[in-house]
Design an enzyme around this catalytic site. Structure first.
Site, PDB file in Angstrom:
ATOM      1  CG  ASP A 162      28.556  15.708 -32.388  1.00 26.90           C
ATOM      2  OD1 ASP A 162      28.040  16.344 -31.611  1.00 26.90           O
ATOM      3  OD2 ASP A 162      28.215  14.583 -32.695  1.00 26.90           O
ATOM      4  CD  GLU A 184      21.241  13.168 -28.760  1.00 29.71           C
ATOM      5  OE1 GLU A 184      20.836  12.390 -28.092  1.00 29.71           O
ATOM      6  OE2 GLU A 184      22.101  13.376 -29.267  1.00 29.71           O
ATOM      7  CG  HIS A 211      24.996  16.918 -31.883  1.00 29.91           C
ATOM      8  ND1 HIS A 211      25.553  16.282 -30.892  1.00 29.91           N
ATOM      9  CD2 HIS A 211      23.602  16.158 -31.737  1.00 29.91           C
ATOM     10  CE1 HIS A 211      24.875  15.368 -29.962  1.00 29.91           C
ATOM     11  NE2 HIS A 211      23.478  15.536 -30.746  1.00 29.91           N
TER      12      HIS A 211
HETATM   13  C1  ACM Z   1      21.971   9.934 -32.085  1.00 29.47           C
HETATM   14  O1  ACM Z   1      22.242   8.827 -31.538  1.00 29.47           O
HETATM   15  N1  ACM Z   1      22.085  11.131 -31.491  1.00 29.47           N
HETATM   16  C2  ACM Z   1      21.738   9.943 -33.664  1.00 29.47           C
END
Ligand code: ACM
Length: 542
Positions: free
Chosen positions: A178, A316, A249
């Site tokens: 991440d 995201e 991420h």
């Molecule tokens: C997530 O909660 N961004 C998969």
């Protein structure tokens, strides 16, 4: 009488009486039962102090383990029958996994002290005469563990595999990368862990908190650590599904290898592993160099993880840098794509093809639907049910993990005592009444719901005790939802579940789980003055 969690399909008690395990009790293991034999001898042997030697030839006072195709026919490979008779116990699995789940039930029947790792004095190990027939509702009964935001050392992961096995959960979705950390050794790219596996400091609390933990945080798993984790999981019939999150991420990877970022938009050499929470704008550049780099990463991932599914994230990914990047725009032009969503879809599609060619299957968060779903993709539906419904209707497989229901980072009660409160209030009862299959699906579409998983994001869980607190007791309710044939949510017997939880809390105590007590957090489980991100009002999508 039987307080097992998750609740078995059918339990009958043929008569009064019991069978007592003692120093002469033997373990009779047939073909296909080796893993369960090892586990039972190690686990029950430790808890009871009984040697449980192998049985040779006929005779009583035996725990007999076998697998039987007839049981597979009735109950599936993960189903089992367990019979306690005056002369001993017989556990029959549809397959080796079913037998293992039967052994888990047997441990529960022996009482909370069977969950300890050394015997207590003067204990007897008496089982009621009973017959159990059991099988899971779903083949995917998952827990997602985020070890990127806060690293969980290897022994903690092995402990969670044991906790999962005790709850008949069988998929560990391992969120390894991440913005805030890269946790997996990649031999051809050593900077991913040299640089990417630690950060100088960490925001303490959620984004709005002014507090910082002013010390470095880090850690990663070596290849041998992963081999150990995967083998330990396999011994417990748990599959480890690795997640390498792209194209968002990814700030930790970009901090390690700045050429992976959008170098024509920002100076990526100035980026560090992120020390704050939220969605980083710094995402991967959609270049051939990036694709080749991640193919290299995934080659090592495939070598380490035998799982059919490989998770590539996809969630995201802000598109601002791609909108500003001449390189990204040129790629959109070259490929004749409509927009940046289509570019992300192309990026994910590349890895769908790449994984399929190697006999694996891609799974991604539901954003991978935007811009078009790759042909082989399975969807983790997290932003509610909608993504999962769309994917199932299009004939794709789905894992249901809506954040409104099964994000265990969300607070489990209202009130000022909850440590670093995040999101909606999701109580034990809310989780117990979670239904993974939305009623809007036809039977055929519902068949695409492989199962469900609870997600544990660790921004505000700095150590194992915080993870325990958020995960338990709700993971026990979740396990029952994933395994048991429960009625519709409104008709579920929550009072009955709570009653069985009385025994289960004692099992968790014996296992050393720092769960949230029903009366609220203990003083040392609170984090007075540390800001979270509570969301008020009723949760949507109920
Ligand atoms: C997530 O909660 N961004 C998969």
């Amino acid at each position: 009488m039987v307080d097992a969690i998750p609740q078995p399909l059918r339990v009958t008690a043929p008569g009064t009486g019991s069978f007592e395990l003692g120093p002469r009790t033997r373990l009779a293991a047939h073909d296909g039962t080796e893993r369960t034999e090892r586990w039972l001898r190690a686990t029950l042997g430790a808890a009871t102090g009984l040697p449980l030697p192998p049985a040779h030839g006929p005779g009583g006072d035996v725990i007999r383990l076998s697998v039987d195709p007839a049981v597979t026919e009735d109950l599936g490979a993960e189903g089992y029958r367990l019979a306690v008779m005056p002369t001993g116990v017989h556990v029959v699995g549809g397959g080796p996994a079913g037998l293992f789940w039967g052994a888990q039930t047997l441990r529960q029947l022996l009482g909370p002290d069977a969950f300890r790792r050394a015997p207590l004095p003067d204990r007897t190990w008496r089982l009621p005469l009973i017959q159990v027939e059991d099988a899971p509702r779903f083949p995917w009964r998952g827990l997602m563990l985020d070890v990127a935001r806060h690293f969980m050392p290897k022994d903690g992961v092995l402990r969670y595999l044991d906790l999962m096995a005790a709850h008949k959960l069988n998929v560990l979705h391992f969120h390894l990368t991440d913005d805030q950390g890269w946790r997996l050794e990649i031999k051809r790219y050593p900077r991913l862990t040299e640089v990417g596996s630690w950060r100088a400091r960490t925001k303490f609390g959620h984004r709005a908190s002014p507090l910082w933990e002013e010390k470095p945080h880090g850690g990663h798993y070596t290849h041998d650590d992963i081999r150990e984790i995967v083998a330990y999981a396999a011994e417990r019939h748990i599959t480890v599904v690795p997640e390498i999150d792209v194209p968002g991420h990814s700030q930790a990877a970009i901090a390690a290898y700045p050429e992976l970022g959008n170098t024509d938009v920002i100076d990526t050499t100035s980026l560090a592993v992120w020390d704050n929470w939220g969605i980083s704008p710094n995402v991967l550049a959609p270049t051939d160099n990036t694709l080749r780099f991640y193919e290299g990463v995934l080659e090592e991932v495939l070598d380490l993880f035998p799982s059919e599914f490989v998770h590539v994230g996809g969630d995201e990914c802000p598109k601002d840098q791609w909108r500003q990047s001449p390189t990204a725009q040129a790629r959109i032009g070259e490929l004749g794509l409509a927009d940046e969503d289509a570019l992300q879809s192309w990026f994910i599609g590349h890895f769908d093809t790449w994984l399929s060619a190697r006999g694996r299957r891609l799974v991604g968060w539901d954003e991978i639907l935007e811009g078009g779903l790759a042909p082989g993709a399975t969807v983790s539906s997290w932003r509610g049910y909608a993504g999962g419904i769309a994917a199932a209707r299009a004939g794709h497989d789905v894992v249901m993990c809506p954040e409104q229901q099964v994000y265990l980072d969300h607070r489990q009660a209202d009130g000022a005592d909850e440590p670093v409160p995040i999101g909606y209030v999701r109580t034990l009862e809310d989780v117990y009444r979670f239904e993974p299959v939305p009623p809007r699906l036809t039977e055929e579409q519902a068949g695409h719901v492989l199962g469900t998983q609870a997600n544990v994001w660790t921004e505000v869980m700095e150590d194992q005790a915080r993870v325990d607190y958020q995960a338990f007791p709700r993971l026990a309710a979740f396990a029952e939802v994933a395994w048991s044939a429960l009625p519709a949510p409104a008709e579920r017997d929550f009072a009955g579940f709570e009653h069985r939880m009385a025994s289960h809390y004692r099992r968790l105590d014996a296992l050393g789980v720092a769960y949230r007590p029903p009366t609220g957090p203990r003083p040392w489980q609170q984090r007075p003055g540390v800001l979270g991100r509570p969301i008020d009002g009723p949760p949507p999508d109920r």
